[in-house]
Design a protein around this motif. Sequence first.
Motif, PDB file in Angstrom:
ATOM      1  N   LEU A   1      19.010  71.199  74.477  1.00 39.77           N
ATOM      2  CA  LEU A   1      18.475  72.456  74.976  1.00 39.77           C
ATOM      3  C   LEU A   1      19.006  73.630  74.147  1.00 39.77           C
ATOM      4  O   LEU A   1      18.289  74.586  73.905  1.00 39.77           O
ATOM      5  N   LEU A   2      20.245  73.527  73.704  1.00 39.97           N
ATOM      6  CA  LEU A   2      20.814  74.589  72.872  1.00 39.97           C
ATOM      7  C   LEU A   2      20.031  74.720  71.568  1.00 39.97           C
ATOM      8  O   LEU A   2      19.733  75.828  71.122  1.00 39.97           O
ATOM      9  N   ALA A   3      19.689  73.595  70.964  1.00 40.93           N
ATOM     10  CA  ALA A   3      18.906  73.628  69.722  1.00 40.93           C
ATOM     11  C   ALA A   3      17.570  74.320  69.950  1.00 40.93           C
ATOM     12  O   ALA A   3      17.121  75.131  69.136  1.00 40.93           O
ATOM     13  N   TYR A   4      16.937  74.026  71.064  1.00 47.49           N
ATOM     14  CA  TYR A   4      15.658  74.662  71.405  1.00 47.49           C
ATOM     15  C   TYR A   4      15.857  76.170  71.598  1.00 47.49           C
ATOM     16  O   TYR A   4      15.067  76.974  71.108  1.00 47.49           O
ATOM     17  N   ALA A   5      16.913  76.555  72.289  1.00 53.60           N
ATOM     18  CA  ALA A   5      17.178  77.969  72.555  1.00 53.60           C
ATOM     19  C   ALA A   5      17.399  78.750  71.264  1.00 53.60           C
ATOM     20  O   ALA A   5      16.946  79.888  71.128  1.00 53.60           O
ATOM     21  N   LEU A   6      18.081  78.146  70.308  1.00 49.00           N
ATOM     22  CA  LEU A   6      18.378  78.831  69.055  1.00 49.00           C
ATOM     23  C   LEU A   6      17.156  78.961  68.150  1.00 49.00           C
ATOM     24  O   LEU A   6      17.007  79.945  67.433  1.00 49.00           O
ATOM     25  N   SER A   7      16.289  77.968  68.170  1.00 55.53           N
ATOM     26  CA  SER A   7      15.211  77.927  67.173  1.00 55.53           C
ATOM     27  C   SER A   7      13.832  78.302  67.686  1.00 55.53           C
ATOM     28  O   SER A   7      12.928  78.536  66.885  1.00 55.53           O
ATOM     29  N   SER A   8      13.637  78.336  68.989  1.00 55.06           N
ATOM     30  CA  SER A   8      12.307  78.679  69.494  1.00 55.06           C
ATOM     31  C   SER A   8      12.039  80.172  69.300  1.00 55.06           C
ATOM     32  O   SER A   8      12.947  80.946  69.043  1.00 55.06           O
ATOM     33  N   GLY A   9      10.799  80.541  69.407  1.00 54.37           N
ATOM     34  CA  GLY A   9      10.406  81.917  69.131  1.00 54.37           C
ATOM     35  C   GLY A   9      10.630  82.883  70.280  1.00 54.37           C
ATOM     36  O   GLY A   9       9.826  83.775  70.501  1.00 54.37           O
ATOM     37  N   GLN A  10      11.711  82.715  71.008  1.00 50.82           N
ATOM     38  CA  GLN A  10      12.015  83.612  72.119  1.00 50.82           C
ATOM     39  C   GLN A  10      12.537  84.951  71.589  1.00 50.82           C
ATOM     40  O   GLN A  10      13.242  84.995  70.593  1.00 50.82           O
ATOM     41  N   LYS A  11      12.202  86.002  72.294  1.00 47.86           N
ATOM     42  CA  LYS A  11      12.690  87.325  71.909  1.00 47.86           C
ATOM     43  C   LYS A  11      14.217  87.345  71.989  1.00 47.86           C
ATOM     44  O   LYS A  11      14.798  86.816  72.929  1.00 47.86           O
ATOM     45  N   TYR A  12      14.852  87.921  71.003  1.00 47.32           N
ATOM     46  CA  TYR A  12      16.309  88.094  70.910  1.00 47.32           C
ATOM     47  C   TYR A  12      17.080  86.803  70.607  1.00 47.32           C
ATOM     48  O   TYR A  12      18.292  86.800  70.692  1.00 47.32           O
TER      49      TYR A  12
ATOM     50  N   ARG B   1      19.308  70.732  64.756  1.00 44.32           N
ATOM     51  CA  ARG B   1      19.175  69.344  65.200  1.00 44.32           C
ATOM     52  C   ARG B   1      20.515  68.783  65.627  1.00 44.32           C
ATOM     53  O   ARG B   1      21.578  69.278  65.252  1.00 44.32           O
ATOM     54  N   LEU B   2      20.421  67.722  66.392  1.00 43.03           N
ATOM     55  CA  LEU B   2      21.591  67.003  66.875  1.00 43.03           C
ATOM     56  C   LEU B   2      21.456  65.562  66.413  1.00 43.03           C
ATOM     57  O   LEU B   2      20.462  64.902  66.711  1.00 43.03           O
ATOM     58  N   ASP B   3      22.429  65.087  65.653  1.00 40.49           N
ATOM     59  CA  ASP B   3      22.417  63.714  65.156  1.00 40.49           C
ATOM     60  C   ASP B   3      23.403  62.868  65.946  1.00 40.49           C
ATOM     61  O   ASP B   3      24.540  63.277  66.166  1.00 40.49           O
ATOM     62  N   ASP B   4      22.954  61.681  66.340  1.00 37.03           N
ATOM     63  CA  ASP B   4      23.811  60.725  67.051  1.00 37.03           C
ATOM     64  C   ASP B   4      24.357  59.676  66.094  1.00 37.03           C
ATOM     65  O   ASP B   4      24.410  58.498  66.413  1.00 37.03           O
TER      66      ASP B   4
ATOM     67  N   GLN C   1      23.706  70.554  63.827  1.00 39.45           N
ATOM     68  CA  GLN C   1      23.428  71.145  62.515  1.00 39.45           C
ATOM     69  C   GLN C   1      22.429  72.283  62.636  1.00 39.45           C
ATOM     70  O   GLN C   1      21.379  72.147  63.257  1.00 39.45           O
ATOM     71  N   ILE C   2      22.775  73.418  62.033  1.00 33.76           N
ATOM     72  CA  ILE C   2      21.862  74.552  61.912  1.00 33.76           C
ATOM     73  C   ILE C   2      21.563  74.725  60.428  1.00 33.76           C
ATOM     74  O   ILE C   2      22.481  74.893  59.626  1.00 33.76           O
ATOM     75  N   SER C   3      20.291  74.657  60.056  1.00 34.45           N
ATOM     76  CA  SER C   3      19.889  74.835  58.658  1.00 34.45           C
ATOM     77  C   SER C   3      19.091  76.123  58.531  1.00 34.45           C
ATOM     78  O   SER C   3      18.151  76.348  59.290  1.00 34.45           O
TER      79      SER C   3
END
Length: 109
Positions: free
Chosen positions: A1-12, A30-33, A43-45
Amino acid sequence: LLAYALSSGQKYNLYEKLKAEELIDSLSVRLDDIGGKEHQFFQISLDLTEKGVKEVQTAVLRCFEALTTYRLGGLPTYLFQEKNTLSQLFYQYQSRQDAFQFAMNTGDG
């Protein structure tokens, strides 16, 4: 969910902030197992613009600021609901295998 929060097109969010500052062209999270559930890699690219390359420290700082914001304030509940709704839609409208073809493939095994 954190990955989605950081990369989705949400304002701010992180993506929008870096785009507004003209530091990135794109962002992926992404999150690698690789090591199983006990050893996951987050990972944030960033695909940096020319300005982003010149101000790479600012781009990295924005990443840590975003992570700190979510750590201290938590993730908004609407993000969970939005992600859940998207997952349901993707599942409902996924391409389906033809039932006859599936039976034939299963019978051949």
